[in-house]
Design a protein around this motif. Sequence first.
Motif, PDB file in Angstrom:
ATOM      1  N   ASP A 185       0.803  -1.223   0.000  1.00 51.48           N
ATOM      2  CA  ASP A 185       0.000   0.000   0.000  1.00 51.48           C
ATOM      3  C   ASP A 185       0.836   1.274   0.000  1.00 51.48           C
ATOM      4  N   ILE A 186       2.043   1.246   0.551  1.00 48.49           N
ATOM      5  CA  ILE A 186       2.912   2.432   0.552  1.00 48.49           C
ATOM      6  C   ILE A 186       4.013   2.323  -0.497  1.00 48.49           C
ATOM      7  N   LEU A 187       4.664   1.163  -0.567  1.00 46.25           N
ATOM      8  CA  LEU A 187       5.815   1.007  -1.464  1.00 46.25           C
ATOM      9  C   LEU A 187       5.424   0.588  -2.875  1.00 46.25           C
ATOM     10  N   GLY A 188       4.153   0.215  -3.085  1.00 46.23           N
ATOM     11  CA  GLY A 188       3.669  -0.007  -4.439  1.00 46.23           C
ATOM     12  C   GLY A 188       3.934  -1.373  -5.023  1.00 46.23           C
ATOM     13  N   TYR A 189       4.296  -2.364  -4.190  1.00 47.39           N
ATOM     14  CA  TYR A 189       4.462  -3.736  -4.693  1.00 47.39           C
ATOM     15  C   TYR A 189       3.094  -4.402  -4.719  1.00 47.39           C
ATOM     16  N   ASP A 190       2.367  -4.134  -5.798  1.00 52.39           N
ATOM     17  CA  ASP A 190       0.940  -4.425  -5.852  1.00 52.39           C
ATOM     18  C   ASP A 190       0.590  -5.685  -6.644  1.00 52.39           C
ATOM     19  N   GLU A 191       1.585  -6.379  -7.152  1.00 55.01           N
ATOM     20  CA  GLU A 191       1.321  -7.598  -7.929  1.00 55.01           C
ATOM     21  C   GLU A 191       1.946  -8.804  -7.236  1.00 55.01           C
ATOM     22  N   VAL A 192       1.141  -9.833  -7.038  1.00 58.60           N
ATOM     23  CA  VAL A 192       1.604 -11.052  -6.372  1.00 58.60           C
ATOM     24  C   VAL A 192       2.138 -12.025  -7.425  1.00 58.60           C
ATOM     25  N   VAL A 193       3.420 -12.362  -7.328  1.00 56.10           N
ATOM     26  CA  VAL A 193       4.010 -13.367  -8.214  1.00 56.10           C
ATOM     27  C   VAL A 193       3.608 -14.756  -7.744  1.00 56.10           C
ATOM     28  N   TYR A 194       3.699 -14.982  -6.428  1.00 59.82           N
ATOM     29  CA  TYR A 194       3.173 -16.202  -5.809  1.00 59.82           C
ATOM     30  C   TYR A 194       2.889 -15.930  -4.349  1.00 59.82           C
ATOM     31  N   ASP A 195       1.981 -16.696  -3.796  1.00 60.27           N
ATOM     32  CA  ASP A 195       1.623 -16.652  -2.376  1.00 60.27           C
ATOM     33  C   ASP A 195       1.364 -18.091  -1.972  1.00 60.27           C
TER      34      ASP A 195
END
Length: 352
Positions: free
Chosen positions: A180-190
């Motif tokens: 939400d702050i740093l902008g890593y908004d796409e999940v490669v895997y979880d």
Amino acid sequence: MNKTITGIQQIGVGVKNAKEAWAWYIKHFGMDINVFEDTAVAELMLPHTDGKTRERYAALAINMEGGGGFEIWQHTGIEPKAPAFELNLGDYGIYITKIKTSDINTAYETHKASGLDIQGEISEDPSGNKHYYVKDPYNNLFEVVASSFLYKKQKSVTGGVYGCTIGVSNVDESLKVYRDILGYDEVVYDKTDAFDDLKCLPSGDQKFRRILLKHSKPRTGSFSKIYGPSQIELVQALEREPQKIFKDRIWGELGFIHLCFDIIGMDALREECKSKNNAFTVDSSDSFDMGVAAGHFAYIEDPDGTLIEFVETHKLPIIEKLGWYMNLKGRDPKKGLPKWMINTLAFSRIKQ
């Protein structure tokens, strides 16, 4: 002006002997561009240094292959301490720094032939991307990751910083910072499991929740062309109670001390962080001056106390002895510097 994250500027690495460590990072990771060096007193970091000012030496080094750099950091007023316990995967804080390589097989064979402390062999992460782990002589763990990004081919077998693996107590809470702050908004895997590619690491045979994040849109801004894309991996241990990597220690002691982002729009970022209940813990307010470099810096913490630094760069040297500097203040956040200007950083290469 809205805030713009240009990319990962550097990972802070606390060492006992900065000159010795820097020579090792040049030889094995190609960190041979001297952006700046400075000896001074850290006066603004009191919330993270037991309320005392600390004498220090710091140098920022980068690799022209692209990626973030290393801020090689040495306490000069105290003897910096190592953790009092063996670090394990999932301990809270920056556990691994990811390094780019455009040719992972050559990088692996070169590091192996050089006698580096390689952990395991080349393996694949849950997305199928190849990587391997290596320790430096100071017990810091690096992950060499295959990446197609290349700014400018160099002699080194690796590029710069690609991201970090960070131990967290709760992935979902941590996303409030990293997404939400740093902008890593796409999940490669979880994924939640025990993972074969982690078994070479301490406690790596245990069960973890592991989420790899990237930013869906290319970064923009002054140095975005050389920083390139980056990733953050969050790891939550599910079979043991981790410890804080910097437990009973202060900022700048041995290990990975912070993750730093180059940004534009510090005032907007300050308000955003405050509105998201993650106010700056340190704020240089106007401008820091590290001799040949100047700008504005600030820090926040993730929910487990991991330090995230933001730097809005105002001035950098091109050829210091000629008084030739980059003036970056007030630049359009949507426009990167022209490549010819970024390439002038190579004038500060250290030759061994």
